[in-house]
Design a protein around this motif. Sequence first.
Motif, PDB file in Angstrom:
ATOM      1  N   GLY A   3       0.792  -1.222   0.000  1.00 23.87           N
ATOM      2  CA  GLY A   3       0.000   0.000   0.000  1.00 23.87           C
ATOM      3  C   GLY A   3       0.823   1.271   0.000  1.00 23.87           C
ATOM      4  O   GLY A   3       0.269   2.358  -0.224  1.00 23.87           O
ATOM      5  N   ARG A   4       2.114   1.182   0.263  1.00 22.77           N
ATOM      6  CA  ARG A   4       2.960   2.368   0.262  1.00 22.77           C
ATOM      7  C   ARG A   4       3.533   2.591  -1.135  1.00 22.77           C
ATOM      8  O   ARG A   4       3.736   1.656  -1.901  1.00 22.77           O
ATOM      9  CB  ARG A   4       4.093   2.223   1.287  1.00 22.77           C
ATOM     10  N   ASN A   5       3.819   3.833  -1.445  1.00 22.79           N
ATOM     11  CA  ASN A   5       4.206   4.226  -2.797  1.00 22.79           C
ATOM     12  C   ASN A   5       5.729   4.168  -2.957  1.00 22.79           C
ATOM     13  O   ASN A   5       6.449   5.005  -2.423  1.00 22.79           O
ATOM     14  CB  ASN A   5       3.694   5.643  -3.073  1.00 22.79           C
ATOM     15  N   GLU A   6       6.213   3.178  -3.699  1.00 28.15           N
ATOM     16  CA  GLU A   6       7.654   3.041  -3.908  1.00 28.15           C
ATOM     17  C   GLU A   6       8.252   4.271  -4.579  1.00 28.15           C
ATOM     18  O   GLU A   6       9.411   4.625  -4.334  1.00 28.15           O
ATOM     19  CB  GLU A   6       7.972   1.804  -4.745  1.00 28.15           C
ATOM     20  N   ALA A   7       7.469   4.933  -5.438  1.00 22.40           N
ATOM     21  CA  ALA A   7       7.989   6.127  -6.133  1.00 22.40           C
ATOM     22  C   ALA A   7       8.373   7.206  -5.125  1.00 22.40           C
ATOM     23  O   ALA A   7       9.349   7.935  -5.325  1.00 22.40           O
ATOM     24  CB  ALA A   7       6.945   6.660  -7.117  1.00 22.40           C
ATOM     25  N   GLU A   8       7.614   7.310  -4.042  1.00 23.01           N
ATOM     26  CA  GLU A   8       7.944   8.307  -3.020  1.00 23.01           C
ATOM     27  C   GLU A   8       9.224   7.925  -2.272  1.00 23.01           C
ATOM     28  O   GLU A   8      10.033   8.796  -1.940  1.00 23.01           O
ATOM     29  CB  GLU A   8       6.776   8.447  -2.038  1.00 23.01           C
TER      30      GLU A   8
END
Length: 498
Positions: free
Chosen positions: A219-224
Motif C-alpha cells: 500500500g505504500r508508494n515506492e515512487a515516493e
Amino acid sequence: MTTSSLRQYLQTLETNGDLHRISEPVSWNLEASAVTMLLNEEDSAVPLFENVDSARLVGDPYRGTQRRPWERIALGLGLPSDLSYREFYEAVIERLKNPIEPVTVSTDDAPCKEEIQTGDDVDLLDFPWPYIHAGDGGRYSNLHTLVAPDPDSEWVDWSNHRTMIHDGETSSVLLLAGEQTPNLYYYKYEKRDEPMPVAITVGAEPAVQYTSVMWIPTGRNEAEYAGGLKQEPVELVPCETNDLSVPATAELVIEGEILPNERRDEGPFGDYFGYMHGPRRSMPLFRVTGITHQTDPILPFCVEGTGVGHSENTTSSMEIGCVGPDATLGLRTAGFDVECCAPWKSTPRTIYAISTEKTNPSYLHDMANFIFTTWGMLHVDFFIFVDADVNPLNQREVLEALALHADPDADFHQFGVETMPKVPLNIYQTPTEKGDIQTGTSKAKTAKAYIDATSDGAGREAQPTHDIERRYRAQKILERAGVESSELSFVDPGEATQ
C-alpha cells in the motif's frame, strides 16, 4: 551528486575508473554473461558492452566490491563511496524516513520516449536480451522494475520479477505467490478473469532500481521512497498503451498485460544460489502492447549465481545495500529495538543477523513472529539474533557470537514447522518436498528457524573487546612496515570510522 539515470551512473563509474568499455562485438548468447561472470569473480570494474546487435548491455552495474559491497550502491545515491557500513546504513535509513512525491513530465521531456513502438511495430526480439547461463530455458530480462497497479486502490507496486522472452510479443514472468505483485495477480486480477496491466522498466535510475527490491510495505508508494533516496522527486511519464506511469529516464519500457489463466514455460534458470534451478514450470503470460526506449538503449542484467561464496553481483550487493537498511528501518518502525538488521554477505536472501539491546526470549520470539509473517520473508530461512554490540555485517563477529552463546539445546528455535511459505528456489528441498508448484503459487511449505546467539549478559566481562581503533592502528603500522593491506583481512578499514 545523486544520479538521475543509469547513463549518469555509468558516467560516474567511468570517472572513478570503475567501468570497462568493451567496443569489440560481443554476443548476447553467453558471451556477455561470461565476461561479466569473470569480472565479478575477479572483483574488477563493471563491463559496458557497446556492440551487441542493436543495443548495449551492462553486466551487474550495481555489484559492489567483495570487501565493501555497498559502495557502488552508495555511489548511485550520491553518497561518499568510502562510508563505513554503519554510516551508509544510517544515511539510507534517514533518506527512507523522508519520502518525496514523484512529479509527472510530458512525453517530450521523457528520454524513454525517444523511440515509440506500438501495434504491429512491437518486437521484443529487436533487443539483445542476454542468454545468461548454459542450460537456461531462454533469454531473460532479470534486472528491471515491474510496475503493476492494485485494481482496488491508487496503490501501484514496484518489484523485480524476471521475465523469459518467448517471441516478439510475449514472455513468461516468474510470479511466486506470497509477494506483493504476484498476490495482486493471483488473488485479484485472475480471480476476476481480468488482465493485469504491467510496465517493465529496464535501465531505470539507481534509486528506482534500489526501491524495487526493498521490502516497502503493501500500500505504500515506492515512487515516493525512491524520491526520498535521491532527495528529489522521481520523474514519471504516462505509458502509451495503458494507464500506468513509469520512470521517465528509463532506458527502455515494455508495456503490456499479464493475461488471466494463460501460462507459458519458464526456466530452468541459473538462480541466485549458484545452481541451475529447474525444471521448466508454467508461469503467467505477459503480452506486449508497446515498447518505448532511448536511442541506443543500455540494458542491464545480472549474472545470478556469481554473488555467492566469495564474490558479489548486483543481487547480493543490493540485498546488503538496499534491503538491509530497509529491513532495519522496518523493524524499528514496527516498534522493535533493533540496532541493525543485515543479510549475511554472499548468501543473498537466506540468512539475516539482527543486533538488539533487548534479548529476553519472549521478545526475540515476538520479533521472529513479526519477521516470518511479513511478505518479504518468503525467501529468508534463518535469523540470528546477536547483542547490540555485535556488528551483523561482520560475519566473524556473528560466528563468534554463535560459538560462544548459542546453546544447541536451548537457543535453536524451529518456527512454523512445515507450515511457512517457502520460495521454491532453494535446492535443499526435493521436487516432492516442494509439493505442487506447477502454478507458481509457491505451495511448498517448510519451517523457518531463528537462533538466539545473544549473551543474556552472561560472561560479557570475560569476552575480548572489539577495539576497532586499536586494531586499525595496528594495521596501519604493519602497512607502513611494508605489509600489503590486502593481506590484512582481519580488519576492514571502513570499520575504523564507525
